[in-house]
Design an enzyme around this catalytic site. Structure first.
Site, mmCIF file in Angstrom:
data_model
loop_
_atom_site.group_PDB
_atom_site.id
_atom_site.type_symbol
_atom_site.label_atom_id
_atom_site.label_comp_id
_atom_site.label_asym_id
_atom_site.label_seq_id
_atom_site.Cartn_x
_atom_site.Cartn_y
_atom_site.Cartn_z
ATOM 1 C CG MET A 1 6.050 -24.131 -47.819
ATOM 2 S SD MET A 1 4.905 -24.159 -49.210
ATOM 3 C CE MET A 1 4.463 -22.420 -49.291
ATOM 4 C CG HIS B 1 5.257 -22.672 -52.821
ATOM 5 N ND1 HIS B 1 5.281 -21.425 -52.230
ATOM 6 C CD2 HIS B 1 4.009 -22.825 -53.322
ATOM 7 C CE1 HIS B 1 4.092 -20.856 -52.373
ATOM 8 N NE2 HIS B 1 3.300 -21.688 -53.031
ATOM 9 C CG ASP B 2 8.053 -20.226 -50.031
ATOM 10 O OD1 ASP B 2 7.123 -20.115 -50.854
ATOM 11 O OD2 ASP B 2 7.874 -20.245 -48.798
ATOM 12 C CB THR B 3 13.679 -22.156 -53.497
ATOM 13 O OG1 THR B 3 13.039 -23.448 -53.562
ATOM 14 C CG2 THR B 3 14.043 -21.876 -52.051
#
Length: 416
Positions: free
Chosen positions: A209, A214-216
């Site tokens: 992720m 997605h999380d960056t």
């Protein structure tokens, strides 16, 4: 809604033949540790010659608009080494239904990222590959052991591996089979298989992720892609007769058309197409259709049936792709179905019936088990169109498509 029931753990006499098949959404740490100590990856190999490529590598990043991906430092450089698919579309939002669609040719109404277990009578690309013993595998970064079925890992703290980005783990036809389950592996297995020349002919690669953006963000995932692919592109075993596709699950902006940045790399890209752009209309379903056309496999009888083929592959088969007027196409919602939360789509208990007798773009009929399972039933949707639409909800209704056949005859239609 489909009831999420736990299945009995499959047991085998030998540890190498075992696969942990618990379907608990959050298995205990003790259970995870026990499986890590016993479950071994399974890496079958095959060498079935394809019409345009002998290996296909599917790499997905997350939630990025076309223009944002095109503006990164590294992705356009990689695209110029291959072929940019300028008109490639995701299926819907959010993430999970797109991953589901890539494996089964349908979203089944999914409008969420929930924990799903799709019944074993729903066929997938694994069933297509098995008709010719074509080896396949998934490589999921952060997966704690082959075939792990939990919702995420680790189960708390920062995201790493998530089930919603793992296409084939969603299907009971895979998870109930110990060998198939062990073909869903982590990145350590990818590098082991690469070094030992036992990569499958089809692989789906999902970064964690952080690395998938997605999380960056797209800068981070673009840098990861460059780092991951640069060395691999110099590896003859990896690239020879191989088609590598880098794409995204969906756009980051739900209000736009879901056209996603996608390019093809590898030794199987024709020399005359290197560094060029292809404006042919494609979707995630086009990948299934192209795999079927390449290896002479049947169709799943779902939205892969009418999907356009990769352009130079279509020429080899004699199939003529459709042109699609995308001015009114959005692909932002899915049709009704049993996996809907009644949010972006309408919940309906019945599973959509595939077509069993249509002439599909790949040209090899419908998978025999699909025909047997749904014999005598009428297809729920018009699966012969080059894009999905739903008359009941009005999703993508009124979109025009046409093609000119080699004899000069023009075929056209409007979704209605």
């Amino acid at each position: 809604m489909f009831t999420k029931q736990s299945l009995v753990t499959l047991l085998g006499g030998l540890s190498l033949a075992m696969a942990q098949t618990t379907t608990e959404e959050y298995p205990s740490l003790a259970e995870i540790r026990a499986a890590q100590a016993t479950v071994q990856p399974y890496s079958p190999v095959s060498n079935v010659k394809g019409l345009a490529f002998n290996r296909f590598v599917n790499i997905w990043l997350e939630n990025t608009d076309f223009d944002a991906a095109a503006a990164t430092e590294h992705l356009p450089v990689l695209a110029k080494k291959g072929l940019l698919l300028n008109n490639f579309w995701a299926i819907t939002h959010p993430s999970e239904p797109n991953y589901c669609a890539s494996a089964a040719g349908d979203t089944f109404g999914m409008d969420n990222d929930d924990f799903h277990q799709i019944p074993s009578n729903v066929s997938t690309i694994a069933d297509l590959f098995d008709t010719k013993n074509i080896a396949w595998g998934e490589y999921q970064e952060g997966l704690p052991y082959p075939g792990y079925q939990g919702y995420r890992y680790p189960e708390s703290g920062a995201n790493d591996y998530v089930r919603k980005h793992n296409p084939l783990i969603l299907f009971d036809s895979v998870t109930e089979d110990a060998l198939r389950l062990r073909q869903i592996k982590n990145f350590s297995s990818f590098y082991d298989d690469l070094e030992n020349h036992r990569l499958p002919q089809y692989m789906f690669i999902t970064p964690n992720m952080t690395n998938d953006g997605h999380d960056t963000n797209i800068t981070f995932s673009g840098d990861w892609t460059w780092s991951f692919l640069s060395e691999l592109l110099e590896n003859d075993y990896f690239t020879k007769d191989t088609l590598i596709m880098l794409t995204f699950d969906e756009t980051g902006t739900y209000e736009i058309g879901n056209n996603i940045y996608t390019f093809l790399l590898g030794g199987a890209v024709p020399d005359d197409l290197l560094g060029t752009k292809d404006d042919t209309f494609y979707t995630h379903y086009s990948v299934i259709a192209s795999l079927s056309a390449n290896w002479g496999l049947p169709s799943l009888g779902r939205w892969d049936c009418g999907a356009n083929l990769f352009s130079w592959l279509a020429k080899k088969t004699g199939y003529v792709n459709y042109e699609v007027d995308t001015s009114n196409l959005y692909m932002n919602e899915t049709h009704w179905g049993p996996l809907s939360d009644d949010d972006y789509s309408e919940y309906y208990a019945g599973w959509p019936v595939p077509t069993t007798d249509a002439s599909c773009s790949a040209g090899n009929g419908i998978l025999s088990t699909v025909k047997k399972t749904y014999e005598g039933l009428t297809a729920t949707f018009n699966y012969t169109t080059p894009f999905p639409y739903d008359s009941r909800s009005g999703n993508n209704v009124g979109v025009k498509y046409s093609r000119t056949l080699k004899n000069g005859k023009v075929e056209s239609g409007t979704s209605e």
